[in-house]
Design a protein around this motif. Sequence first.
Motif, PDB file in Angstrom:
ATOM      1  N   VAL A 100       3.765 -10.614 -12.677  1.00  0.00           N
ATOM      2  CA  VAL A 100       2.552  -9.555 -13.123  1.00  0.00           C
ATOM      3  C   VAL A 100       0.953  -9.426 -13.246  1.00  0.00           C
ATOM      4  N   VAL A 101       1.923  -8.030 -11.649  1.00  0.00           N
ATOM      5  CA  VAL A 101       1.492  -7.324 -11.455  1.00  0.00           C
ATOM      6  C   VAL A 101       1.500  -6.271 -11.179  1.00  0.00           C
ATOM      7  N   THR A 102       0.967  -4.980 -11.033  1.00  0.00           N
ATOM      8  CA  THR A 102       1.126  -3.886 -10.519  1.00  0.00           C
ATOM      9  C   THR A 102       0.578  -2.983  -9.655  1.00  0.00           C
ATOM     10  N   VAL A 103       0.906  -2.074  -8.889  1.00  0.00           N
ATOM     11  CA  VAL A 103      -0.317  -1.650  -8.197  1.00  0.00           C
ATOM     12  C   VAL A 103      -0.343  -0.224  -8.308  1.00  0.00           C
ATOM     13  N   ASN A 104      -0.568   1.079  -7.877  1.00  0.00           N
ATOM     14  CA  ASN A 104      -0.551   1.935  -8.046  1.00  0.00           C
ATOM     15  C   ASN A 104      -1.022   2.202  -6.230  1.00  0.00           C
ATOM     16  N   GLU A 105      -0.694   3.925  -6.225  1.00  0.00           N
ATOM     17  CA  GLU A 105      -1.498   4.340  -4.845  1.00  0.00           C
ATOM     18  C   GLU A 105      -2.466   4.742  -4.984  1.00  0.00           C
ATOM     19  N   GLN A 106      -3.118   4.625  -6.000  1.00  0.00           N
ATOM     20  CA  GLN A 106      -5.157   4.688  -5.346  1.00  0.00           C
ATOM     21  C   GLN A 106      -5.540   3.124  -5.781  1.00  0.00           C
ATOM     22  N   GLY A 107      -4.774   2.431  -5.711  1.00  0.00           N
ATOM     23  CA  GLY A 107      -4.913   0.626  -6.132  1.00  0.00           C
ATOM     24  C   GLY A 107      -5.218   0.041  -7.207  1.00  0.00           C
ATOM     25  N   VAL A 108      -5.230   0.597  -8.151  1.00  0.00           N
ATOM     26  CA  VAL A 108      -5.158   0.313  -9.309  1.00  0.00           C
ATOM     27  C   VAL A 108      -4.560  -0.474  -9.843  1.00  0.00           C
ATOM     28  N   VAL A 109      -4.542  -2.031 -10.359  1.00  0.00           N
ATOM     29  CA  VAL A 109      -3.823  -2.932 -10.573  1.00  0.00           C
ATOM     30  C   VAL A 109      -3.962  -2.826 -11.900  1.00  0.00           C
ATOM     31  N   GLN A 110      -2.886  -2.869 -12.553  1.00  0.00           N
ATOM     32  CA  GLN A 110      -2.011  -3.266 -13.936  1.00  0.00           C
ATOM     33  C   GLN A 110      -1.924  -4.235 -14.352  1.00  0.00           C
ATOM     34  N   PHE A 111      -2.180  -4.889 -15.191  1.00  0.00           N
ATOM     35  CA  PHE A 111      -1.845  -6.815 -15.792  1.00  0.00           C
ATOM     36  C   PHE A 111      -0.829  -6.774 -16.885  1.00  0.00           C
ATOM     37  N   GLU A 112       0.506  -7.202 -16.694  1.00  0.00           N
ATOM     38  CA  GLU A 112       1.501  -7.374 -17.193  1.00  0.00           C
ATOM     39  C   GLU A 112       1.544  -8.461 -17.641  1.00  0.00           C
ATOM     40  N   GLU A 113       1.371  -9.170 -17.370  1.00  0.00           N
ATOM     41  CA  GLU A 113       1.938 -10.760 -18.056  1.00  0.00           C
ATOM     42  C   GLU A 113       1.050 -11.724 -17.532  1.00  0.00           C
ATOM     43  N   GLU A 114       0.735 -13.192 -17.956  1.00  0.00           N
ATOM     44  CA  GLU A 114       0.196 -14.341 -17.747  1.00  0.00           C
ATOM     45  C   GLU A 114       0.788 -14.347 -16.343  1.00  0.00           C
ATOM     46  N   GLY A 115      -0.164 -15.253 -15.599  1.00  0.00           N
ATOM     47  CA  GLY A 115      -0.036 -16.029 -14.643  1.00  0.00           C
ATOM     48  C   GLY A 115      -0.291 -15.836 -13.288  1.00  0.00           C
ATOM     49  N   GLU A 116      -0.139 -15.898 -11.822  1.00  0.00           N
ATOM     50  CA  GLU A 116      -0.782 -15.549 -10.663  1.00  0.00           C
ATOM     51  C   GLU A 116      -0.353 -14.471 -10.379  1.00  0.00           C
ATOM     52  N   GLY A 117      -0.715 -13.757 -10.152  1.00  0.00           N
ATOM     53  CA  GLY A 117      -0.665 -11.809  -9.551  1.00  0.00           C
ATOM     54  C   GLY A 117      -1.744 -11.988  -8.401  1.00  0.00           C
ATOM     55  N   ILE A 118      -0.557 -11.094  -6.974  1.00  0.00           N
ATOM     56  CA  ILE A 118      -1.089 -11.202  -5.798  1.00  0.00           C
ATOM     57  C   ILE A 118      -1.249  -9.798  -5.414  1.00  0.00           C
ATOM     58  N   VAL A 119      -1.879  -9.228  -4.673  1.00  0.00           N
ATOM     59  CA  VAL A 119      -2.068  -7.709  -4.292  1.00  0.00           C
ATOM     60  C   VAL A 119      -2.169  -7.382  -2.939  1.00  0.00           C
ATOM     61  N   GLN A 120      -0.904  -6.657  -2.228  1.00  0.00           N
ATOM     62  CA  GLN A 120      -0.955  -6.843  -0.607  1.00  0.00           C
ATOM     63  C   GLN A 120      -1.567  -5.494  -0.034  1.00  0.00           C
ATOM     64  N   ILE A 121      -2.578  -5.863   1.001  1.00  0.00           N
ATOM     65  CA  ILE A 121      -2.660  -4.407   1.442  1.00  0.00           C
ATOM     66  C   ILE A 121      -2.485  -4.768   2.674  1.00  0.00           C
ATOM     67  N   GLN A 122      -1.430  -3.988   3.724  1.00  0.00           N
ATOM     68  CA  GLN A 122      -1.210  -4.096   5.066  1.00  0.00           C
ATOM     69  C   GLN A 122      -1.445  -2.952   5.812  1.00  0.00           C
ATOM     70  N   SER A 123      -2.140  -3.503   6.655  1.00  0.00           N
ATOM     71  CA  SER A 123      -1.668  -1.927   7.595  1.00  0.00           C
ATOM     72  C   SER A 123      -1.181  -2.566   9.614  1.00  0.00           C
ATOM     73  N   GLY A 124      -0.391  -1.707   9.325  1.00  0.00           N
ATOM     74  CA  GLY A 124       0.606  -2.229  10.844  1.00  0.00           C
ATOM     75  C   GLY A 124       0.746  -3.543  11.165  1.00  0.00           C
ATOM     76  N   ASP A 125       0.154  -4.027  11.604  1.00  0.00           N
ATOM     77  CA  ASP A 125      -0.298  -5.900  11.825  1.00  0.00           C
ATOM     78  C   ASP A 125      -0.962  -6.782  10.869  1.00  0.00           C
ATOM     79  N   VAL A 126      -2.059  -5.378  10.531  1.00  0.00           N
ATOM     80  CA  VAL A 126      -3.373  -6.586   9.848  1.00  0.00           C
ATOM     81  C   VAL A 126      -3.058  -6.495   8.297  1.00  0.00           C
ATOM     82  N   SER A 127      -2.912  -7.348   7.858  1.00  0.00           N
ATOM     83  CA  SER A 127      -2.614  -7.243   6.190  1.00  0.00           C
ATOM     84  C   SER A 127      -3.969  -8.305   5.712  1.00  0.00           C
TER      85      SER A 127
END
Lengths: 558, 296, 518
Positions: free
Chosen positions: C229-256
């Motif tokens: 559904v979505v992709t995300v690049n290293e700069q945090g730019v999200v691209q929307f590929e398809e319809e539906g639910e997209g989820i992006v996660q940011i994780q820093s060690g134990d924090v997410s």
Amino acid sequence: MLSRKGIWLLIVLSFMFILAACQSNDETPNDESNNGVTEEEVNETENDNTNAGNTNDNEEVNNETDASSESGGEVTVGIEAEPTSMDPHNTTDGNSATVQSTMFEGLLRFDEDMNIVNVLAEDYDYSDDATEVTFTLREGVTFHDGTEFDANVVKENLDFVRDSENGLARSSFFSFIDEVEVEDDFTVTIRSEEPNSAMASYMAHSSAAMKSVDEIEKKQEDEDYNLDREGAVGTGPFQFVEWRDSEHVIVEKFDDYWNEEELARVDQITFRPVQEASTRVNMLQTGEVDLIFPIPTLNAAELEEEEEIDLFTGPTTDVFYIGMNFENDKYEDLDVRQAMNHAVNKDGLIAQVLDGYGTIADSAIAPNVYGYSGQPIYEYDVEGAQELMDGSEQSDGFEATLWTRNSTEFISVAEYVAIQLEEIGIDVEVQAYESGTLFDMLDAGEDTDMWIGRWSPGTGEADYGLRPNFASDRVPPNFNNSGFYINEELDEMFDEALATPDEDEAMEIYAEIQQKIYEDAPWVFLHIPDAIIAKNRDLVGIYVLPSGAVNLNLAEFQ
Amino acid sequence: MIPILFIITIIAFLFVHLTPGDPIRIMYGAEIDQETYEQMREREGFNDPLVVQYGRYMYNMAIQGDFGQSYRTRSDVSEEVLRRFGYTFILTILSMFWAILIGVTVGIISATKRNSILDRLGMISTITALSIPEFWFGLMMMQIFAVQFGWFPTSGSGTWLHLILPSLTLGFGVAATIVRFTRSSVLEVLREDYVRTARAKGQKESVVIWSHVLRNALIPVVTMAGLQFGFLIGGAVVVEQVFAWPGLGSYLIDGILTRDYPVIQALILLFSFQFLLINLLVDISYGFLNPQIRYE
Amino acid sequence: MDKQKKNSPFRIFLRKFLKQRLAVFAFGLVIMILLVGIFGPLFAPYDPHRPVTAQYADKGIDVDQLTSSTVQLEGRLSNGEVVDQSELPQLQTETENRRIASIRRTQSGVQISANTSGATEAVIESGDVSSVAEILVEGEVPLDDVEPIVSQIIIAQPEEAFSIGDEYQINFEALKTDGSEITTIEELRAYTEEKYGADEEEDTSGFQSGSSENEDSASFQLRSLTEDVVTVNEQGVVQFEEEGEGIVQIQSGDVSSVVQFQVGNEQVEPILTGIYLESTTVELTDAYKHQTPSSMHIFGTDHQNRDILSRVIHGTKETLLIGFVSVAIGTVIGTVLGLLAGYYGGWLDSLVTRMTDVLLAFPGILLAIAVIAFLGAGLTNIIFAVAVFTIPVFIRIVRASTLSLKEMTYVEAAKSIGVPNTVIIFRHIFPGTLSVVMVYLTMRIGVAILIGAALSFLGLGGDITAPEWGSMLSAAKDNSSNIFHATFFPGLAIVITVLSFNIFGDGLRDALDPKLKE
């Protein structure tokens, strides 16, 4: 003249003794390892010489063993106490079981996740009604004395231990067996009168190990033959060498072990009983031993910092509890029992007595036990507990006696609980007894009031974790329902669960049983201590079972 | 001596059989049921009348030299006692060495420098030494020399370094007794005529002390040290427990705590024999060193 | 006897005694110890049976010593709603170092309990989202150099729906425990590598066990959880590929944390996007046990956090009781037997002497151990055990002085005029033995206290929880290599007491010794 001579004689003598003392003591720690190595080297060179004239095949084999023994080395383990026996059928203590686990195997065993895995059995099958279990046995297994393992061995072993005439400590453990039948050379069936879906778990217990039939025959022929000291002939990767009291038990690699993949990696393991915990820690630090357990929690913190030492801590299957005598009116009221549970601060107990190395017991059995189901715990709440007490039949509080074993750990727990119960008006006197005396008093069942118990089901499953403690037919002198807790509803459920071959259904029943027990609070549920094991960084391949037991069979040096 | 030993066997036997606690439970813990338990009691012969048990015990011991098997480790008690005796023996010998070394030195200094600061200090230290519980002194030594400085191992056995702290601890109390004894003995000899003669002859004080005084003053000290030997063994019980020294003392305490009847019996006999022997030897040596005693 | 003309014996004795300053001082100490034994409990600062922490409130001492606290937390949903912690699915809690603090879920929230001093982190996790709380436990370990850590990441949740081909720049705030924030991806990446990168190579111990599972929490992650559904690049730019639910996660060690996107028009179910902690730093105190000596507890506290000074004070009574009662019993029996044996002689004398010899051949401690092993542990049994080996000592000395007194002319005279034996013994002989009995009595009290303490120390004493010096030492000995004060002070109390009695006894002896001239 004479007097002068006397003085000098005395002085010289003292010096000689001191020198002797220094010398003999100087050698002790190295004695085993050094001498062991040199002796072995001598043997090997001798072997080489004799083999020189033999065929090439033999030489190759010899070279192989040489190569493996080069990478081997010797492990020295500091254990808590002297083992009591080398006969698995006569053993109830953990130290002996640890030593035996290198030499003996059973049909099944538990792995690190408490799953039952095949060892000397290749497969097993329950009958539909769970009254029979049939084992297909592994072929080509030999005992350390060269005899073959087959279905007859299984029958002889089980029949021997079950016969109470032989007075073995584990005979009652196998009382579920009604009959052992040899189907053919490598097929054997165990029958029980009642449906029993835990039979495989029982057969995976360390006391269900197989020893050589020769040893059993020796005992049958000669009443005085000491199986405990000499009868250590099993099928495991190590074979017995010697047992010297308070000094060591030595086992060495067994070259003809059936499972080539799990052939012992080290040549020898020496178990040294070192009672004083601080001495064990010391010996690990100086490199005298490679592995030690158990370790006092305060020392564990110190070892954690050390570079050269690895520390393992993980939950065990032991549950600590305060038992209470239901024949005593004081504990009749559920409110009182629940108040007691609420009055003890389990977090504080773990922090203070266990230095954080433990978890709160949220059921009558530990999470690592098969069939466990956690309950919402009795939170620490003195005011709530006081209210419960006020509304109960014992609103004025009462006096009680708390029996404990006289080890530091138990006494500390007892003191802690006593102090906290005092806050809700229960005046507790702590009495410490040597553990044997304590068991005696509990089994007599006459003056029991409160006591500290620790229970760990050796079979790793819920039935053995619950039934001995809560079933009505286990009240004294039958063990171990020392508090005369009678609950007929539970009795029925225990049998029902055992007779249910479907695991999920059985689990549901066990979950229900645990909920009922926890809510009825026949114990003050305390904690589950961690197993703390420390080793030299170079030693690897140490397996720790969920019960906290250590398996050394694949130990090796990096 | 034989009748006394015989009485002691009876006392030892009754002592262990009448105390509360059950060896079968101790051996196997709670994990055996009633039936097995009864079988085992029968097998070990605990159900026989006490007289029969005593007879069997005496027969085994006197005729076969067999002290039985430890209930706890099922090992041969005689062998184990012999092995541990070595540990306790080494410990007591070295303690005695320290005690004599410190005791005689301080005693002589106190006596020759009578009423000086050194003497007073020495006397105060001895009375202090006699007031310090051995186990606490041991713990403090451990704390200082093993934990703080790390010079010695804290406890256990193995190298000769392990022996230093326990032996010093054990020797300390005895040293104090020897100091007092040496001091009074030396003072007495100093009053003798031959000492006065030697001094009058113009011999150096050191020569007088070394060749005349010590030689005569130390005879009673040696006898007295022998007598202290028995008490060292008593003290060893406590010290061995503190330093986890695997000698007879810790064997005894373990035996008592686990109701290991054969071990307790054997040790009570052994200790009794030892003390009677030491007393006998001391009596003989008294008579030997001081012929007057025989007339008394 | 000749001195009797000038002065009464008592005055001579007194004069001699007072000359020994040390003995007088010791006598003073003995009196003081007696007073402490009797009245001590009245002025002990704390109840010796309860942990001091439970008493601070009663004493009006205001100490902020929290050993556990409940962490308030909420879950944030993608639609902006906030849910209570009890409704969070699969809430998992764990502390990095369980030895410092432990964390668990309770009915009322998530509770953190201190175990020992130090700093650690608590991870609170629910599915893909997690937050970290810093736990500082005050105590012996200094906490000055504890670095602030990222506790939670809050990602701005876009409210609008996206369509395929859109781009979106993710904005977030990573909140640190000291209040500062990290808002750029580079910074967060650098922080994560610094903090979690280092300990990645841990856990190579040779232990194998079922429960050890390796989590890959170590690294920095910026990723799409729904890659079709979505992709995300290293700069945090999200691209929307398809319809539906997209989820992006940011994780820093134990924090997410996660952010949810609705691509297309179909309404998506709100999901949990982050866990919000009310306080990111939990400060606790390690006040469980073994507090070192301080102005509040000058002897420190013991393994159950009880005030050692109060326990030492309360223990005085018991210790003195063992000393006095056992020696009193021993003295009475010993003196009577000694008098009888010495006076009558004959078979009685040889029997008593023989028994005495045998008993004296054994070291007292062994005899006492034997008695305790036979009778069982307990205060009365200790007293009895100590009394048993005190008896022969008194038999011997009383018998000896009876023998010499028997020969005195006044005794002979009394005999000749037909005074009954009992009267002679108790009127004429007994007083003569009194002085030597008194000296030994004082000296034996010290020995009795030592043996009693040794018995308790060996685990043969009575109530192990009682504030008795020997049991206190016995309980403390297992930690003696780590904890000094718990073994030092009770032992010191024994030494001072025994020493006082011994010096006092010494002084008595010298004062009563007729050989020593004034």
